[in-house]
Scaffold this active site. Structure first.
Site, PDB file in Angstrom:
ATOM      1  CG  PHE A  48      -1.902   1.121   1.240  1.00 52.72           C
ATOM      2  CD1 PHE A  48      -2.910   1.175   0.289  1.00 52.72           C
ATOM      3  CD2 PHE A  48      -1.837   2.129   2.188  1.00 52.72           C
ATOM      4  CE1 PHE A  48      -3.835   2.214   0.280  1.00 52.72           C
ATOM      5  CE2 PHE A  48      -2.749   3.165   2.195  1.00 52.72           C
ATOM      6  CZ  PHE A  48      -3.749   3.213   1.246  1.00 52.72           C
ATOM      7  CG  ASP A  62       4.196  -1.159   6.622  1.00 48.02           C
ATOM      8  OD1 ASP A  62       3.277  -1.508   7.381  1.00 48.02           O
ATOM      9  OD2 ASP A  62       4.018  -0.436   5.625  1.00 48.02           O
ATOM     10  CG  HIS A 107      -0.900  -6.119   6.156  1.00 49.06           C
ATOM     11  ND1 HIS A 107      -0.589  -6.450   4.852  1.00 49.06           N
ATOM     12  CD2 HIS A 107      -1.497  -4.910   6.093  1.00 49.06           C
ATOM     13  CE1 HIS A 107      -0.970  -5.468   4.042  1.00 49.06           C
ATOM     14  NE2 HIS A 107      -1.514  -4.525   4.771  1.00 49.06           N
ATOM     15  CD  GLN A 111      -8.516   0.773   7.014  1.00 45.34           C
ATOM     16  OE1 GLN A 111      -8.026  -0.356   7.125  1.00 45.34           O
ATOM     17  NE2 GLN A 111      -9.582   1.012   6.277  1.00 45.34           N
ATOM     18  CE  LYS A 148      -3.983  -2.029   7.614  1.00 52.39           C
ATOM     19  NZ  LYS A 148      -4.790  -1.134   6.788  1.00 52.39           N
ATOM     20  NE  ARG A 156       3.145  21.790  26.476  1.00 55.09           N
ATOM     21  CZ  ARG A 156       1.938  22.245  26.811  1.00 55.09           C
ATOM     22  NH1 ARG A 156       0.891  21.976  26.028  1.00 55.09           N
ATOM     23  NH2 ARG A 156       1.773  22.950  27.917  1.00 55.09           N
ATOM     24  CE1 TYR A 188       0.761  25.623  25.865  1.00 54.35           C
ATOM     25  CE2 TYR A 188       1.121  27.265  27.586  1.00 54.35           C
ATOM     26  CZ  TYR A 188       0.289  26.379  26.926  1.00 54.35           C
ATOM     27  OH  TYR A 188      -1.011  26.248  27.334  1.00 54.35           O
ATOM     28  NE  ARG A 195      -1.814  15.544  22.097  1.00 61.03           N
ATOM     29  CZ  ARG A 195      -1.489  16.782  21.757  1.00 61.03           C
ATOM     30  NH1 ARG A 195      -0.209  17.141  21.655  1.00 61.03           N
ATOM     31  NH2 ARG A 195      -2.426  17.688  21.516  1.00 61.03           N
TER      32      ARG A 195
END
Length: 388
Positions: A90, A161, A164, A187, A190, A219, A226, A236
């Site tokens: 993919f 990767d 899968h 996703q 999956k 951060r 900050y 996140r």
């Protein structure tokens, strides 16, 4: 009653869920903090996911593409560098490198396992290569022994990767025990899902610490002034998604066991159909989660293959054409493409070309069905091929 006259098989639905997900969502809702810095769901999921995969650390992120991008970034991938990727995958595999300003270098795959060809990979390594990215296609491992040796010989790190490969094992070792960074996807299709989401596993704390900074706009988690220590972005994961993923993870192992059983039967049935060649298995992969049930009809050609998939869908099979060679999509050439042409890459990747033209896959929910379902699949495919 002929095969074509039978009702369509009633395969299990996907995604699967029950009251475990509902309870988790309510738990996330009622804790009063819905982002990872104030809640407990993401942190708990990361610990559980890392433990299940034998990894020292896991970091949950927004999606699998971001997981790849983050994994590459912490290993120094950027402008002026190259990342070796399978030509058959993919396109997120290559785009993750290209988005960082690197050049994606496609190499051919093994025609049996559909995973990265190690000899072709070794030939593609240059002084600019910063990462080698094997894709564990459909949950089948690339040759991790040979890739580990290549990595040691060249000094180029491996980034798995594993989109899968949830719960996969190579010679008894889980993905997180293989000594390299790995990226996962959650996703909707999956093996475990919250609609979207991803995770990166790390063999050591230093890589995790840098990845945490970069996935949270640079951060630190305790910062109140900050002070952003690095560049980064907001990758996140939210608390609601993490609560669903904790439930999904809890049932994953039993689902893999069932898919392993059903895949053995289905493969034996498909092998009996003339001209059908199921995806092979490296026996060193002692647990394969089977994200897809893949097979080829060699020589069929793309047009007739597409017609066959349409017929299989009409007969009730959740069938799909396989990924197109990444260099045969316009998006591959927009940025970070190698200095070559489609024709040259095609000549160097004959196995990828063959797969692009004659490969088919079935959704993994078929492998959660009964033994009768496996026979239904084989009978439908045989009948559809005869009609074609």
């Amino acid at each position: 009653m002929s095969v074509s006259e039978r009702p369509a098989p009633d395969f299990p639905e996907w995604p699967q869920y029950d009251d475990t997900e509902r309870t988790g969502l309510i738990r996330a809702l009622e804790q009063g903090q819905w982002w990872r810095m104030g809640g407990n769901e993401v942190k708990s999921f990361e610990q559980e996911f890392a433990a299940y995969h034998g990894a020292g650390h896991a970091l949950a992120v927004t999606n699998g593409t971001h997981a790849l991008e983050l994994a590459l970034q912490i290993l120094g991938v950027g402008p002026g560098t190259e990342v070796i990727v399978p030509a058959f995958t993919f396109i997120s595999s290559s785009q993750a490198a290209q988005r960082l300003g690197a050049t994606a270098v496609p190499v051919d795959v093994d025609l049996d396992t559909y995973c990265l060809d190690v000899e072709a990979t070794a030939a593609a390594v240059t002084a600019r290569t910063r990462a080698i990215m094997p894709v564990h296609m459909a949950g089948h491992f690339a040759d991790m022994d040979a890739l580990a040796k290549l990595s040691a010989d060249t000094g180029v790190p491996v980034v798995q990767d594993a989109a899968h490969a949830h719960g996969a094992r190579w010679r008894g070792q889980r993905v997180g025990e293989l000594g390299s960074v790995a990226a996962f996807s959650f996703q909707n299709g999956k093996l475990m899902t919250a609609g979207e989401g991803g995770a990166v596993t790390f063999p050591d704390g230093a890589l995790y610490d840098e990845a945490f900074l970069r996935h949270s706009c640079g951060r630190p988690p305790t910062d109140r002034k900050y002070y952003h220590r690095t560049s980064g972005s907001n990758f996140r994961l939210n608390e609601f998604s993490a609560s669903v993923l904790r439930a999904q993870l809890a049932r994953l192992d039993a689902q893999i066991t069932l898919r392993e059983e059903r895949s053995r039967l289905l493969k034996s049935l498909l092998e009996q159909i003339p001209d059908v060649v199921p995806q092979g298995r490296d026996e060193r992969a002692d647990r394969v989660p089977h994200y897809m049930a893949m097979f080829r009809v060699p020589g069929l050609g793309e047009e007739r293959r597409n017609a066959l998939v349409d017929d299989l869908i009409a007969r009730g099979l959740p069938a799909f054409v396989v990924f197109r060679a990444i260099y045969r999509s316009d998006g591959f050439w927009e940025t970070g493409a190698p200095d070559t042409t489609v024709d040259r890459l095609a000549a160097a990747c004959p196995h990828t070309e063959a797969l692009t033209a004659d490969g088919i896959w079935l959704h993994h929910r078929t492998l959660l069905g009964t033994e009768r379902h496996m026979h239904d699949i084989a009978e439908i495919l045989s009948d559809a091929l005869a009609a074609l």
